[in-house]
Design a protein around this motif. Structure first.
Motif, PDB file in Angstrom:
ATOM      1  N   GLY A 172       0.969  -1.320  -0.510  1.00  0.00           N
ATOM      2  CA  GLY A 172      -0.002  -0.252  -0.087  1.00  0.00           C
ATOM      3  C   GLY A 172       0.881   1.559  -0.282  1.00  0.00           C
ATOM      4  N   ASN A 173       2.553   0.893  -0.025  1.00  0.00           N
ATOM      5  CA  ASN A 173       2.917   2.238   0.530  1.00  0.00           C
ATOM      6  C   ASN A 173       3.627   2.638  -0.873  1.00  0.00           C
ATOM      7  OD1 ASN A 173       4.477  -0.063   0.686  1.00  0.00           O
ATOM      8  ND2 ASN A 173       5.800   0.751   3.125  1.00  0.00           N
ATOM      9  N   LYS A 174       3.429   1.688  -1.495  1.00  0.00           N
ATOM     10  CA  LYS A 174       4.497   1.420  -3.049  1.00  0.00           C
ATOM     11  C   LYS A 174       3.393   1.921  -4.094  1.00  0.00           C
ATOM     12  CE  LYS A 174       8.039  -2.088  -2.274  1.00  0.00           C
ATOM     13  NZ  LYS A 174       9.362  -1.362  -2.547  1.00  0.00           N
ATOM     14  N   ASP A 175       3.515   2.655  -5.479  1.00  0.00           N
ATOM     15  CA  ASP A 175       2.419   2.932  -6.177  1.00  0.00           C
ATOM     16  C   ASP A 175       3.030   2.128  -7.526  1.00  0.00           C
ATOM     17  OD1 ASP A 175       1.387   4.868  -7.995  1.00  0.00           O
ATOM     18  OD2 ASP A 175       2.555   5.539  -8.112  1.00  0.00           O
ATOM     19  N   ILE A 176       2.496   1.077  -7.265  1.00  0.00           N
ATOM     20  CA  ILE A 176       1.932  -0.071  -8.031  1.00  0.00           C
ATOM     21  C   ILE A 176       1.017  -0.433  -9.151  1.00  0.00           C
ATOM     22  CG2 ILE A 176       1.934  -2.726  -8.053  1.00  0.00           C
ATOM     23  CD1 ILE A 176       2.809  -3.348  -6.001  1.00  0.00           C
ATOM     24  N   VAL A 205       6.711  -7.587  -7.867  1.00  0.00           N
ATOM     25  CA  VAL A 205       7.113  -5.762  -7.171  1.00  0.00           C
ATOM     26  C   VAL A 205       8.581  -5.695  -7.264  1.00  0.00           C
ATOM     27  CG1 VAL A 205       6.184  -4.652  -5.943  1.00  0.00           C
ATOM     28  CG2 VAL A 205       4.652  -6.154  -6.279  1.00  0.00           C
ATOM     29  N   ALA A 206       9.029  -6.746  -7.095  1.00  0.00           N
ATOM     30  CA  ALA A 206      10.325  -7.128  -6.688  1.00  0.00           C
ATOM     31  C   ALA A 206      11.676  -7.333  -8.063  1.00  0.00           C
ATOM     32  CB  ALA A 206      11.145  -8.227  -5.664  1.00  0.00           C
ATOM     33  N   SER A 207      10.730  -7.402  -8.574  1.00  0.00           N
ATOM     34  CA  SER A 207      11.987  -8.245 -10.583  1.00  0.00           C
ATOM     35  C   SER A 207      11.862  -6.705 -11.090  1.00  0.00           C
ATOM     36  CB  SER A 207      11.741  -8.859 -10.976  1.00  0.00           C
ATOM     37  OG  SER A 207      10.505  -9.190 -11.272  1.00  0.00           O
ATOM     38  N   ILE A 217       5.045  -0.804 -13.150  1.00  0.00           N
ATOM     39  CA  ILE A 217       4.344  -1.534 -13.730  1.00  0.00           C
ATOM     40  C   ILE A 217       4.473  -2.736 -13.653  1.00  0.00           C
ATOM     41  CG2 ILE A 217       3.233  -1.215 -16.146  1.00  0.00           C
ATOM     42  CD1 ILE A 217       3.420   1.845 -14.323  1.00  0.00           C
ATOM     43  N   ILE A 218       2.561  -3.705 -13.599  1.00  0.00           N
ATOM     44  CA  ILE A 218       3.095  -4.996 -14.010  1.00  0.00           C
ATOM     45  C   ILE A 218       2.049  -5.191 -15.419  1.00  0.00           C
ATOM     46  CG2 ILE A 218       2.686  -7.196 -12.739  1.00  0.00           C
ATOM     47  CD1 ILE A 218       3.342  -5.732 -10.010  1.00  0.00           C
ATOM     48  N   ASP A 219       2.071  -5.298 -16.102  1.00  0.00           N
ATOM     49  CA  ASP A 219       1.910  -5.239 -17.114  1.00  0.00           C
ATOM     50  C   ASP A 219       1.729  -7.598 -17.128  1.00  0.00           C
ATOM     51  OD1 ASP A 219       4.021  -6.313 -18.334  1.00  0.00           O
ATOM     52  OD2 ASP A 219       4.045  -4.769 -20.207  1.00  0.00           O
ATOM     53  N   LEU A 220       1.083  -7.639 -18.509  1.00  0.00           N
ATOM     54  CA  LEU A 220       0.871  -9.260 -18.648  1.00  0.00           C
ATOM     55  C   LEU A 220       2.285  -9.963 -18.824  1.00  0.00           C
ATOM     56  CD1 LEU A 220      -0.827 -11.372 -19.337  1.00  0.00           C
ATOM     57  CD2 LEU A 220      -1.711 -10.896 -21.604  1.00  0.00           C
ATOM     58  N   ASP A 221       3.185  -9.108 -19.636  1.00  0.00           N
ATOM     59  CA  ASP A 221       3.830 -10.314 -19.835  1.00  0.00           C
ATOM     60  C   ASP A 221       5.071 -10.326 -18.085  1.00  0.00           C
ATOM     61  OD1 ASP A 221       3.531  -9.940 -22.334  1.00  0.00           O
ATOM     62  OD2 ASP A 221       4.913  -7.918 -23.062  1.00  0.00           O
ATOM     63  N   THR A 222       4.565  -8.574 -17.757  1.00  0.00           N
ATOM     64  CA  THR A 222       6.133  -9.307 -15.866  1.00  0.00           C
ATOM     65  C   THR A 222       5.309 -10.502 -15.871  1.00  0.00           C
ATOM     66  OG1 THR A 222       5.766  -7.031 -16.278  1.00  0.00           O
ATOM     67  CG2 THR A 222       6.107  -8.120 -13.991  1.00  0.00           C
TER      68      THR A 222
END
Length: 425
Positions: A172-176, A205-207, A217-222
């Motif tokens: 919650g403290n990260k801008d994801i 998130v870590a990688s 930014i976490i998209d489908l590929d990630t």
């Protein structure tokens, strides 16, 4: 100090936080009632991996304010259990969370039993195995048995959103920024295993480095990269294996070709050609039988072809055979008829063989009345003549009950009905 995994940090704090087990923790349900009454009993929690068995155990112990000890039935020794019992004597009572409880050996069982009886130790055993198959009856009889269900994709999505919004234990403290297709992929790929989903999210998130706006930014590929392959829970010696086999056979019996192919796919992914082959051949004769007599030989041929080809090509003849089996007319009359005959035999309903059917190929048979009145069917029109074949005590038994499922058995039924009609004249 190294941070604990996300799945551990996001363990529920309250019974009402538990996801996907409303049949146990919902309002008025049994575990919720235990908590409301502040009365915790020994229990076995069983279900697929990642459904929250250990988390539920911790929540229950915490909710009633009891001290908690956690052991593993394989890794920890009897001495460790003795220490827990001594602590319980000092504190009055202890909740023992015992992981892999199905692996508890006899010495540990014998030690625990009296302390469960006296309620000095409240046991919460956790296992992925069916307790009716794998847990000693003496332990089982002293515990409530609660099954945790596999989580749905929606359940997993709920947990992912909680982790993203929780500032203390989650992100919650990260801008994801995570796309809907990425969330869908993580939830679906976890196959009901919440731990797997949260591990995948944590890796994503870590990688993933922050962009210029300090966003991750976490998209489908990630998501695809971090989940790698869909989690497929299948232990050839475990309960999941037999559940898939059962669903496989029942789907074919129920003529659901899509479900049959789905469960075939699971078995192929597990590489279990032996079980596929056995079930296919059994199904062909048990569930299809006289409705399509060629299904049996063709199933055998498909199995032989698959065995010669090996995977991945083995899937081709298997698919052909499974589609035929699923869409064939169904009849269980043959084996049901034999089972009825066997039931009579085993219950003593057999009787003496009629004299005209007994062996007459020896000197003196005629003097004993053997075979004298036998009528040779080929000497009569249609190669049939009325005479008694069953023993007197069961001469009117009718084991075979034909169906109209397929053309072959319809033809058999016509012959059967004609003979039955002639026999009654």
């Amino acid at each position: 100090m190294k941070q604990k995994p996300l799945a551990f940090r996001m363990r529920p704090e309250l019974v009402t936080d538990i996801i996907g087990q409303e049949h146990l923790v919902g309002e008025g349900k049994i575990i919720n009632r235990m908590v409301q009454a502040n009365q915790l009993a020994s229990m076995i929690l069983f279900g697929p991996p990642g459904t929250g068995k250990t988390s539920m155990a911790y929540v229950l112990a915490k909710s009633v304010g009891l001290p908690v000890k956690m052991l593993n039935a394989v890794a920890d020794k009897k001495k460790d259990m003795e220490i827990v019992v001594e602590e319980a004597k000092m504190m009055g009572q202890v909740v023992l969370i015992l992981d892999e409880v199905h692996r508890l050996d006899k010495a540990k069982q014998d030690f625990l039993l009296p302390h469960l009886e006296s309620n000095l130790v409240t046991l919460i055993g956790c296992t992925t195995s069916n307790p009716y198959h794998s847990i000693n009856p003496a332990i089982r009889s002293r515990c409530h048995l609660f099954e945790l269900h596999g989580l749905t994709s929606e359940n997993v999505k709920t947990a992912i959103h909680r982790a993203l919004e929780n500032s203390e234990n989650g992100y919650g403290n990260k801008d994801i920024v995570i796309t809907d297709p990425a969330i869908d992929h993580i939830a679906n790929s976890a196959n009901g295993d919440l731990r797997s989903a949260l591990n995948g999210l944590e890796l994503a998130v870590a990688s993933t480095p922050e962009n210029n706006d300090n966003q991750i930014i976490i998209d489908l590929d990630t998501a695809e990269e971090c989940m790698q392959k869909k989690s497929f829970s299948h232990d050839k010696n475990g309960d999941a294996h037999y559940d898939v086999l059962s669903a496989f056979q029942k789907s074919i019996r129920g003529s659901d070709v899509n479900a049959a192919l789905h469960y075939l796919g699971r078995l192929i992914e597990a590489g279990d050609l032996d079980s596929i082959a056995r079930r296919m051949i059994v199904i062909a004769y048990e569930d299809i039988g006289l409705a399509n007599p060629q299904a049996g030989p063709r199933a055998v041929a498909a199995v032989q072809a698959a065995e010669r080809l090996g995977f991945p090509e083995a899937r081709i003849p298997l698919a052909v055979a499974i589609i035929e089996l699923a869409l064939s007319p169904k009849s269980n009359t043959a084996y049901k008829a034999l089972d009825a005959a066997l039931s009579d035999i085993r219950s003593g309903k057999s009787g003496d063989i009629p004299a005209h059917l007994k062996d007459a190929h020896y000197t003196g048979a005629a003097k004993l009345g053997r075979g004298i009145d036998y009528k040779y069917p080929h000497n009569y029109d249609g190669a049939w003549v009325q005479q008694q074949y069953l023993p007197d005590s069961i001469k009117n038994k009718n084991y075979y009950q034909p169906k109209n499922s397929g053309k072959f058995e319809q033809a058999l039924k016509q012959v059967h009905d004609k003979i039955q009609s002639e026999s009654k004249k």
